[in-house]
Design a protein around this motif. Structure first.
Motif, PDB file in Angstrom:
ATOM      1  N   ALA A 147       5.638  -3.114  -8.676  1.00 34.96           N
ATOM      2  CA  ALA A 147       4.367  -3.508  -8.054  1.00 34.96           C
ATOM      3  C   ALA A 147       3.425  -4.105  -9.095  1.00 34.96           C
ATOM      4  O   ALA A 147       2.806  -5.148  -8.859  1.00 34.96           O
ATOM      5  CB  ALA A 147       3.720  -2.313  -7.360  1.00 34.96           C
ATOM      6  N   LEU A 153      11.138  -8.697   0.214  1.00 37.15           N
ATOM      7  CA  LEU A 153       9.765  -9.200   0.136  1.00 37.15           C
ATOM      8  C   LEU A 153       9.737 -10.731   0.113  1.00 37.15           C
ATOM      9  O   LEU A 153       8.820 -11.341   0.653  1.00 37.15           O
ATOM     10  CB  LEU A 153       9.054  -8.637  -1.095  1.00 37.15           C
ATOM     11  N   LYS A 209       3.112  -3.652   0.134  1.00 36.96           N
ATOM     12  CA  LYS A 209       2.468  -4.777   0.809  1.00 36.96           C
ATOM     13  C   LYS A 209       2.635  -6.027  -0.044  1.00 36.96           C
ATOM     14  O   LYS A 209       2.316  -6.030  -1.227  1.00 36.96           O
ATOM     15  CB  LYS A 209       0.977  -4.482   1.006  1.00 36.96           C
ATOM     16  N   LYS A 210       3.159  -7.078   0.585  1.00 35.21           N
ATOM     17  CA  LYS A 210       3.387  -8.328  -0.138  1.00 35.21           C
ATOM     18  C   LYS A 210       2.068  -8.992  -0.468  1.00 35.21           C
ATOM     19  O   LYS A 210       1.176  -9.064   0.369  1.00 35.21           O
ATOM     20  CB  LYS A 210       4.266  -9.270   0.670  1.00 35.21           C
ATOM     21  N   LYS A 211       1.974  -9.477  -1.708  1.00 38.94           N
ATOM     22  CA  LYS A 211       0.728 -10.126  -2.136  1.00 38.94           C
ATOM     23  C   LYS A 211       0.507 -11.447  -1.440  1.00 38.94           C
ATOM     24  O   LYS A 211       1.409 -12.064  -0.930  1.00 38.94           O
ATOM     25  CB  LYS A 211       0.707 -10.332  -3.650  1.00 38.94           C
ATOM     26  N   THR A 224       4.737  -7.634 -10.268  1.00 43.03           N
ATOM     27  CA  THR A 224       4.782  -8.711  -9.282  1.00 43.03           C
ATOM     28  C   THR A 224       3.458  -8.939  -8.566  1.00 43.03           C
ATOM     29  O   THR A 224       3.287  -9.949  -7.889  1.00 43.03           O
ATOM     30  CB  THR A 224       5.855  -8.421  -8.211  1.00 43.03           C
ATOM     31  N   SER A 284       2.831 -13.120   3.218  1.00 42.15           N
ATOM     32  CA  SER A 284       1.762 -12.422   2.512  1.00 42.15           C
ATOM     33  C   SER A 284       1.014 -11.481   3.467  1.00 42.15           C
ATOM     34  O   SER A 284       0.711 -11.856   4.596  1.00 42.15           O
ATOM     35  CB  SER A 284       0.788 -13.445   1.926  1.00 42.15           C
ATOM     36  N   ASN A 337       2.450  -7.184  -6.081  1.00 44.73           N
ATOM     37  CA  ASN A 337       2.525  -6.596  -4.748  1.00 44.73           C
ATOM     38  C   ASN A 337       1.884  -5.219  -4.804  1.00 44.73           C
ATOM     39  O   ASN A 337       1.849  -4.577  -5.854  1.00 44.73           O
ATOM     40  CB  ASN A 337       3.980  -6.494  -4.284  1.00 44.73           C
TER      41      ASN A 337
END
Length: 75
Positions: A51, A25, A73-75, A54, A30, A56
């Motif tokens: 999740a 990640l 899904k990356k923040k 972090t 993002s 995410n």
């Protein structure tokens, strides 16, 4: 589901799936989605906790034939 990168964490035990997920990640932008395949049953709770900690988004998780598939899904 569409994803941008795939991580094969099969055969790895805790904490390696989470550590590899964190590293993957970090290399992503993002909004991108990481697909993780793991065989460690503990990875289900680990991914949920990761999740939350972090920020995410764990978009989905599923189990099939002893393999756990996560979309993060990356923040």
């Amino acid at each position: 589901m569409n994803f941008d990168k795939e991580l094969d964490a099969r055969g790895l035990n805790c904490p390696l799936p989470i550590l590899r997920t964190k590293k993957a990640l970090a290399e992503m932008s993002s909004g991108q989605v990481l697909k993780v395949i793991a065989t460690d049953p503990g990875s289900v709770k680990d991914m949920q906790a990761f999740a939350k900690q972090t920020g995410n988004e764990l978009v989905s998780s599923a189990e099939s034939g002893g393999e756990f598939v996560f979309f993060m899904k990356k923040k």
